[in-house]
Design an enzyme around this catalytic site. Structure first.
Site, PDB file in Angstrom:
ATOM      1  N   GLY A   1      61.877 -84.880 -13.650  1.00 40.28           N
ATOM      2  CA  GLY A   1      61.694 -86.075 -14.564  1.00 40.28           C
ATOM      3  C   GLY A   1      60.599 -85.735 -15.606  1.00 40.28           C
ATOM      4  O   GLY A   1      60.086 -84.690 -15.588  1.00 40.28           O
TER       5      GLY A   1
ATOM      6  N   GLU B   1      61.939 -81.024 -23.997  1.00 42.22           N
ATOM      7  CA  GLU B   1      63.212 -80.373 -24.583  1.00 42.22           C
ATOM      8  C   GLU B   1      63.673 -79.168 -23.673  1.00 42.22           C
ATOM      9  O   GLU B   1      64.850 -78.974 -23.602  1.00 42.22           O
ATOM     10  CB  GLU B   1      62.629 -79.834 -26.006  1.00 42.22           C
TER      11      GLU B   1
ATOM     12  N   ARG C   1      53.626 -81.022 -17.039  1.00 36.51           N
ATOM     13  CA  ARG C   1      52.122 -81.009 -16.533  1.00 36.51           C
ATOM     14  C   ARG C   1      51.323 -80.793 -18.045  1.00 36.51           C
ATOM     15  O   ARG C   1      50.320 -81.040 -18.041  1.00 36.51           O
ATOM     16  CB  ARG C   1      51.813 -79.962 -15.642  1.00 36.51           C
TER      17      ARG C   1
ATOM     18  N   LYS D   1      61.727 -70.629 -16.768  1.00 37.25           N
ATOM     19  CA  LYS D   1      60.327 -70.701 -16.792  1.00 37.25           C
ATOM     20  C   LYS D   1      59.744 -70.752 -15.190  1.00 37.25           C
ATOM     21  O   LYS D   1      58.726 -70.212 -15.143  1.00 37.25           O
ATOM     22  CB  LYS D   1      60.221 -72.340 -17.171  1.00 37.25           C
TER      23      LYS D   1
ATOM     24  N   MET E   1      57.301 -75.202 -22.513  1.00 35.89           N
ATOM     25  CA  MET E   1      57.119 -76.687 -22.238  1.00 35.89           C
ATOM     26  C   MET E   1      57.266 -77.069 -20.537  1.00 35.89           C
ATOM     27  O   MET E   1      57.614 -76.218 -19.939  1.00 35.89           O
ATOM     28  CB  MET E   1      58.513 -77.496 -22.717  1.00 35.89           C
ATOM     29  N   SER E   2      56.134 -78.126 -20.431  1.00 31.64           N
ATOM     30  CA  SER E   2      56.160 -78.550 -19.043  1.00 31.64           C
ATOM     31  C   SER E   2      55.781 -79.888 -19.032  1.00 31.64           C
ATOM     32  O   SER E   2      55.017 -80.276 -19.749  1.00 31.64           O
ATOM     33  CB  SER E   2      54.928 -77.568 -18.283  1.00 31.64           C
TER      34      SER E   2
ATOM     35  N   VAL F   1      61.920 -72.409 -22.695  1.00 27.77           N
ATOM     36  CA  VAL F   1      62.003 -73.233 -23.867  1.00 27.77           C
ATOM     37  C   VAL F   1      60.539 -73.821 -24.117  1.00 27.77           C
ATOM     38  O   VAL F   1      59.645 -73.887 -23.491  1.00 27.77           O
ATOM     39  CB  VAL F   1      62.754 -74.717 -23.834  1.00 27.77           C
TER      40      VAL F   1
ATOM     41  N   HIS G   1      64.011 -79.555 -20.096  1.00 30.95           N
ATOM     42  CA  HIS G   1      64.936 -80.249 -19.512  1.00 30.95           C
ATOM     43  C   HIS G   1      66.292 -80.476 -20.084  1.00 30.95           C
ATOM     44  O   HIS G   1      67.479 -80.237 -19.572  1.00 30.95           O
ATOM     45  CB  HIS G   1      64.439 -81.786 -18.803  1.00 30.95           C
TER      46      HIS G   1
END
Ligand code: AMP
Length: 290
Positions: free
Chosen positions: A31, A35, A187, A149, A184-185, A176, A37
């Site tokens: 969750g 972008e 975290r 990733k 992107m993460s 991504v 996900h």
């Protein structure tokens, strides 16, 4: 879009679709969608008739001193984002639904899960494999989409599915990135503005390595050293690992003779970030993401 929290209702929905002859895709997530996900959801949409996204911050894959309690969560926002991407069902079980009292069965991949993140995060891949195997059994998807990733996770899950004869096709989506290159993460939300600047050293070190390889460098040790020096020059960074090795076996190599994985794990302040790329020593080959 349905939001389901019970295994039994999830199983019933998937059974119904299967009876109608629908092809089902599953995207397992923790969750706090970005972008990355959402791109996995788009890929799932193209590969199947029905898309299930699981949203479960899996306690079994966090170590005792890790960020389980403060991991970002926002179900309402995630549900709106998933629905806008055409997801049919968000499966968001509570922890007791996945690990009821008396739970004691675990799935473990050995060699592939031993190094890299597996070495720094003991039990992490055992938690990942267990929850993914359970999700596969609940949803029984035709395809499941994972991000490159988390490259080691992708390879560990592929191994698990093959070794346990799980009838699911595993698809990989390329990393991504933010416009400046940061992977992107969820975290990334932990990073202060200064840490966010330092975090860019992961991506720029991957670019540095790709350039060295383009210029003819083939010695893994020299690439690792250049990458490590580059990351260390960014304030507040501490390297967990810089790995150059075989993308299939995840064993280190001394020289680059074909597509080779460069994988990083770096602490930026209190946040551990990972990133990777495939180095292509062949001058004609494009950059591969999986
Ligand atoms: P997470 O919610 O972080 O467990 O991630 C869920 C799925 O999204 C995993 O398969 C990740 O590899 C994938 N993912 C997360 N971030 C990215 C990204 N920046 N690019 C591609 N896939 C990603």
């Amino acid at each position: 879009m349905d939001i389901l929290t019970e295994k039994s209702s999830m199983r019933r929905a998937a059974d119904r679709w299967r009876a109608e002859g629908r092809r089902i895709a599953l995207v397992p997530t923790m969750g706090y969608f970005h972008e990355g996900h959402l791109s996995l959801m788009d890929m799932a949409r193209k590969a199947a008739d029905r898309v299930v996204v699981s949203l479960f911050v899996n306690p079994a894959q966090f170590g005792p001193s890790e960020d389980l309690a403060r991991y970002p969560r926002d179900l309402e926002r995630d549900a709106a984002l998933a629905e806008a991407r055409g997801v049919d069902c968000l499966f968001a079980p509570p922890a007791e639904e996945m690990y009821p009292a008396g739970y004691q069965t675990w799935v473990e991949v050995t060699d592939l899960a031993a190094g890299l993140c597996g070495a720094s995060r003991p039990g992490h891949f055992r938690g990942v494999c267990t929850v993914v195997a359970k999700l596969f059994n609940i949803v029984r998807p035709d395809v499941a989409v994972f991000g490159a990733k988390d490259f080691q996770q992708l390879q560990v899950v592929r191994r698990m599915a093959a070794d346990l004869d799980l009838p699911v096709e595993i698809l990989a989506h390329p990393v991504v990135r933010e416009p400046d290159g940061l992977a992107m993460s969820s975290r990334n939300t932990y990073l202060s503005p200064e840490e966010r600047r330092s975090a860019l050293s992961l991506f720029s070190s991957l670019e540095l390595a790709a350039r060295l390889v383009r210029e003819g460098e083939r010695e893994a040790g020299r690439i690792e050293a250049a990458v490590a020096a580059h990351i260390r020059s960014a304030p507040g960074t501490r390297i967990d690992y810089v790995f150059v090795g075989d993308p299939e076996t995840l064993r280190p190599v001394k020289r680059l003779a074909g597509p080779t994985l460069l994988a990083l794990a770096v602490w930026v302040g209190k946040t551990r970030l990972i990133d990777n790329t495939i180095l292509e020593p062949c001058p004609t080959g494009p950059m591969r993401a999986d």
